[in-house]
Design a protein around this motif. Structure first.
Motif: not given
Ligand SMILES: [Zn+2]
Length: 351
Positions: A289-318
């Protein structure tokens, strides 16, 4: 009011407060929820409210009575806990017992409590019994307590504190009014840990940097106690868990099995890995959703990659699959590694 000290437990605190306010407090309470989230603090505050002469049924927190409740030397507040817990807390020495300090709350302790409660209060309007780790009562101790619960002495309030509700007999549980405590928010834990660091005291201060404090909070499952006790080695594992998880691909079953093998060798390791992934999924959702405030702030680039790769629905399922695996593991159903494998297979084969 001392109960205001108990933070982020609105449901439980409200239950206790409204009982005090009503003026008729049930004689038996069961404060339950995870380890290290404020149950015992709430029990102490409740006992202060029940005994305080300055602000009856509220507690002032500063009078001699309130201070003695907190210091465990109020004559009308009786503490009961396993002997080895007393030793661990420095309240007793090993030599105080003529046997190896027991990990159970023994039937003798429950009987002694019953006797003590049969006397009138010495100072206060109520006598309070605080049973810490009430689940440590073995079956005969619980049965002995049942008598007191069924026919409570006058002006007596029993407060049972437990992180393992299922280890108490149904007959005990049903006689108590319950106050349920939940996990503490990660942001609150991080702030608390950082405050400890600034004060420069405690075990955490010696070992953790500010950055590591945030990560310890993220991995603590909502428990301040666990956050304080977390081994820096476990924090190190965080990055490995996340990077290895994100490297998994749907058509490489060997990769999933290797992941399950790496973190499923012991229950504690699996719990840490699932905790880390749970927070990670939250971070990925935040990144989506493009908000800041990551807990794993040092892994922000990887979080961005992962966010683009999975849908919100499958993230919820995970997240749902993860909760199922975590529940199965904490309730000790089946082999740990198998639970991890099952979770990964479902995550990878259904998009
Ligand atoms: Zn007071």
């Amino acid at each position: 009011m001392p109960l205001a000290e108990v933070q982020h437990q609105p449901r439980a605190v409200e239950a206790l407060k409204s009982a005090l306010k009503s003026g008729s407090v049930h004689h038996a309470w069961l404060l339950h929820g995870p380890e290290g989230v404020g149950k015992e603090l709430a029990a102490v505050c409740f006992a202060q409210a029940l005994t305080c002469p300055e602000k009856p049924m509220e507690g002032c927190g500063v009078c001699s009575s309130c201070k003695r409740v907190k210091g465990r030397n109020h004559p009308d507040v009786t503490w009961v806990m396993p002997e080895d817990e007393q030793v661990q807390r420095g309240l007793a020495g090993r030599s105080d017992f003529d046997h190896t300090p027991s990990r159970d709350i023994r039937i003798e302790q429950v009987r002694a409590l019953g006797e003590r409660l049969s006397f009138r209060p010495l100072e206060a309007k109520h006598k309070v019994a605080l049973l810490v780790n009430a689940h440590a009562m073995n079956a005969s101790a619980q049965n002995a307590l049942l008598k007191t619960l069924e026919e409570p002495p006058r002006d007596t309030i029993l407060v049972l504190v437990t992180s393992a509700l299922d280890k108490l007999l149904p007959t005990i549980r049903s006689r108590c009014t319950k106050a349920q405590f939940g996990p503490l928010p990660v942001e609150f834990l991080a702030a608390q840990l950082k405050a400890v660091l600034r004060r420069g005291s405690g075990q955490a201060a010696k070992k953790l940097t500010d950055e590591e404090a945030s990560q310890a909070a993220a991995m603590a499952g909502g428990s301040l106690q666990r956050a304080m006790e977390l081994d820096p080695a476990a924090i190190e594992v965080r990055r490995e868990v996340i990077e290895r998880f994100e490297a998994l691909v749907p058509d490489d079953a060997r990769g999933w099995l290797a992941f399950a093998e790496a973190f499923g060798d012991a229950r504690a390791n699996a719990e840490v890995a699932l905790e880390v992934l749970g927070v990670w999924f939250r971070d990925v959702a935040v990144a989506q959703v493009g908000q800041g405030g990551l807990i794993n702030s040092d892994l922000a680039p990887l979080a961005g990659v992962a966010a683009a790769r999975v849908s919100a629905a499958s993230l919820h399922r995970r997240a749902t699959l993860l909760d199922e695996a975590r529940n199965a593991i904490t309730q000790r159903n089946g082999a740990v590694r198998l639970q991890l494998e099952r979770m990964l297979i479902e995550m990878m084969t259904t998009a």
